[in-house]
Design an enzyme around this catalytic site. Sequence first.
Site, short mmCIF file in Angstrom:
data_model
loop_
_atom_site.label_atom_id
_atom_site.label_comp_id
_atom_site.label_asym_id
_atom_site.label_seq_id
_atom_site.Cartn_x
_atom_site.Cartn_y
_atom_site.Cartn_z
N VAL A 1 -15.27 -8.89 1.89
CA VAL A 1 -16.62 -8.91 1.35
C VAL A 1 -17.23 -10.30 1.43
O VAL A 1 -18.46 -10.45 1.38
CB VAL A 1 -16.60 -8.40 -0.12
CG1 VAL A 1 -16.03 -9.45 -1.05
CG2 VAL A 1 -17.99 -7.98 -0.58
N SER B 1 -20.96 -7.25 -15.50
CA SER B 1 -19.96 -7.31 -16.57
C SER B 1 -20.65 -7.60 -17.89
O SER B 1 -21.75 -8.14 -17.92
CB SER B 1 -18.94 -8.42 -16.27
OG SER B 1 -18.13 -8.70 -17.40
N TYR C 1 -17.10 -17.13 -13.96
CA TYR C 1 -17.13 -15.67 -13.85
C TYR C 1 -18.40 -15.11 -14.48
O TYR C 1 -19.11 -14.30 -13.87
CB TYR C 1 -15.90 -15.08 -14.53
CG TYR C 1 -15.84 -13.57 -14.51
CD1 TYR C 1 -15.38 -12.90 -13.38
CD2 TYR C 1 -16.21 -12.82 -15.62
CE1 TYR C 1 -15.31 -11.52 -13.36
CE2 TYR C 1 -16.15 -11.44 -15.61
CZ TYR C 1 -15.70 -10.79 -14.48
OH TYR C 1 -15.64 -9.42 -14.46
#
Length: 263
Positions: A64, A142, A155
């Site tokens: 990816v 998320s 993240y």
Amino acid sequence: MLGLEGRTAAVVGAASGIGRAIAIAFAENGAFVACADLDRAGVAETASMIEAVGGRAEASVVDVRRSADVDTMLDKVAAEHGRLDVAVGTPGINIRKPLVEYTDAEFEAVTDVNLRGGFHVLRGAGRIMSAQGHGSIIVISSISSRVVEPGQVIYAGTKAALAQMVRVLAAELGPCGVRVNAIAPGPVETALTEPIRASKAWAGAYAEKVALGRWARPAEIAGPAVFLASDAATYVTGEVLFADGGWVDLDAQFADEAAVGTD
């Protein structure tokens, strides 16, 4: 309305976890599923699992992080099947540590998969779908895009960026008949969360933050993906669907039963 019969879907990150669950759910609802992942054995296993129960799938190896890999796979699927109705991007990695301790290599590792990889799926699918005049693109954000947890700076930043990219791209592609959405899971039992679940105290602390009192199974994130891919969501775009067991909206819940129902 939730059926996907006759649809062609591509799931990048289909070798395990949420990606595998979404690929299987799409096939169960009638779609042909092009499964892609860097994990050759894992993605082949996913396709075999689908075919073993009468579904239709194929497997390919895709990194990816490489735009050429993503574009080639998506273009091939669209060319061979005459359409690309749904594209999903799920890959994600995390390195938990304070920002001041992050190395350049660690920053690049997380952003290359989470952000650059998501961008490649959004752009590649967006180009195909805008030309054909329809389609649904879904990426995985998320709860970290909204909640604060030390050690999650990079993240969380990538997941928040994905959420905003989805909103803007939905505005850009809406006139072309293309819908773009994200799913924001809470704690899910996947390989990514194994370090947390290995600690009973840590895993329990996460479960306690969830209104339902438990971690999600990957299949429970696949349901929202089927919805967003289907005709049940034809008027849903630019959304971040939180599938978090109530974590974000109930973050400040107060559990003192003596106080419930009092003025």
